[in-house]
Design a protein around this motif. Sequence first.
Motif, PDB file in Angstrom:
ATOM      1  N   LEU A  52     -23.978   0.983 -17.897  1.00 49.13           N
ATOM      2  CA  LEU A  52     -22.875   0.476 -18.775  1.00 49.13           C
ATOM      3  C   LEU A  52     -22.208  -0.614 -18.245  1.00 49.13           C
ATOM      4  CD1 LEU A  52     -21.868   4.252 -19.985  1.00 49.13           C
ATOM      5  CD2 LEU A  52     -23.333   2.444 -21.009  1.00 49.13           C
ATOM      6  N   MET A 115     -14.811   0.643 -18.242  1.00 49.45           N
ATOM      7  CA  MET A 115     -15.112   1.992 -18.426  1.00 49.45           C
ATOM      8  C   MET A 115     -13.751   2.741 -18.362  1.00 49.45           C
ATOM      9  SD  MET A 115     -18.700   3.136 -17.450  1.00 49.45           S
ATOM     10  CE  MET A 115     -18.620   2.634 -15.683  1.00 49.45           C
ATOM     11  N   HIS A 147     -16.325   2.214 -22.783  1.00 50.52           N
ATOM     12  CA  HIS A 147     -16.974   3.431 -22.710  1.00 50.52           C
ATOM     13  C   HIS A 147     -15.849   4.507 -21.955  1.00 50.52           C
ATOM     14  CE1 HIS A 147     -21.263   2.531 -24.064  1.00 50.52           C
ATOM     15  NE2 HIS A 147     -20.717   1.382 -23.751  1.00 50.52           N
ATOM     16  N   ASN A 177     -19.901   5.898 -27.327  1.00 50.15           N
ATOM     17  CA  ASN A 177     -19.065   5.362 -26.226  1.00 50.15           C
ATOM     18  C   ASN A 177     -18.588   6.313 -25.552  1.00 50.15           C
ATOM     19  OD1 ASN A 177     -17.224   5.994 -28.221  1.00 50.15           O
ATOM     20  ND2 ASN A 177     -17.035   3.727 -28.789  1.00 50.15           N
ATOM     21  N   HIS A 179     -19.160   9.865 -23.129  1.00 46.67           N
ATOM     22  CA  HIS A 179     -20.249  10.598 -22.257  1.00 46.67           C
ATOM     23  C   HIS A 179     -19.664  11.814 -21.593  1.00 46.67           C
ATOM     24  CE1 HIS A 179     -21.989   6.607 -23.538  1.00 46.67           C
ATOM     25  NE2 HIS A 179     -20.994   6.042 -22.880  1.00 46.67           N
ATOM     26  N   THR A 200     -24.882  12.838 -24.130  1.00 46.38           N
ATOM     27  CA  THR A 200     -24.421  11.627 -24.965  1.00 46.38           C
ATOM     28  C   THR A 200     -25.209  11.544 -26.099  1.00 46.38           C
ATOM     29  OG1 THR A 200     -24.249   9.237 -24.554  1.00 46.38           O
ATOM     30  CG2 THR A 200     -26.202  10.306 -23.462  1.00 46.38           C
ATOM     31  N   ASN A 202     -25.818   8.596 -27.252  1.00 44.26           N
ATOM     32  CA  ASN A 202     -26.113   7.228 -27.240  1.00 44.26           C
ATOM     33  C   ASN A 202     -27.519   7.295 -26.677  1.00 44.26           C
ATOM     34  OD1 ASN A 202     -26.900   4.636 -26.323  1.00 44.26           O
ATOM     35  ND2 ASN A 202     -24.664   3.901 -25.773  1.00 44.26           N
TER      36      ASN A 202
END
Length: 358
Positions: A52, A115, A147, A177, A179, A200, A202
């Motif tokens: 990420l 992040m 994220h 975004n 997790h 997640t 994603n």
Amino acid sequence: AREALAYFLAKHFLFPERMNMTFGDALSYIRPELVCYGAGASSLISHLALCLAERGDAVLIPAPYYAAFDVDLKIISGCIAVPVHCKGNPSEGPTPRDLEDAALAAEAKGMRVRMLLITNPCNPIGTIYTPELMKEVIEWARSRDMHTIVDEIYALSSFDGQFESILRTLNNELGDNVHHIWALSKDFGASGFRMGTLYTQNEKLLRSLANLNIFSGVSHPMQMMIAEIFLDDNWVYDFLHQAREKIRYSYELCTRMLDEMVIPFFPAKAGIFVYADFSSLLPEPTVEGEAKFASLLLDAARIIMTPGAAQHDQKPGMFRICYCFVSPELLMMAMQRLDNIIVKIRTHRIHWDNLTPE
């Protein structure tokens, strides 16, 4: 194994009040293809940073925080952990203003803030952040297109069993975004299993992790064993109940003796630590003074506590006590030794020049 994990997360994180939830209902809430295993939470956090962010990017972490995060984020991905210092009570967590100030300071140094990593319940303080605060910080991160990694590795170790997971707080709407990280290391006392979990939504991220995880996968026999545990409701509920009782007992033993020593500490609600303030006992109010105190405890009493400096605390003299690392009998012995050292310091019977008691 993924189905077992999805069932476990739905039952203990998303809907903990639904003890009779069926396997089919659980998998209708958390899809097995959106969860994965890795060789511990640290491994998964490292992989997330690699997927990420870019080398040199900043990861904001509310301070004080788990000392190993610095290495977890840097050693492979090259990310830089940036402590977020709360202007208010750190046990209440960071405000959006605290986060923004830390982000602006990092950007002023040429870093891209990519992040937010937040541990709830908090290590080392043992506090549980409110659902309202968790929503606020995630909304702030989303407003910056960042994220958020939510590490809930102590989620099932609250003293009263009351903890609201981010899965519940966000109504299971993590988006691309947010997790969720968990592991067996703390709640099940199984650090040696090297079994971390990621949830997640994603799917592009999961495809990336599928390539990386070949370096830190979990063996099939281990997955089969853990799946059996996750699906054994009676055993899990009984184990967690007994674990919480034992954690609470050791916490109360530790804090009762700290009260007797007149050592301030943050009241905890979860986890396996007490974060205590020994600043009045330092030979000088500096990081060096903190290090001398830590050396004294090790050399004279064979006690190891994690110094606040290692956890990016700005106040010298803060220490994390891991009261669950030993049996209650050994904990009592350690606290008695600590009390003995404190009495000698307060009665000026410690030679700080050579770190020995009279």
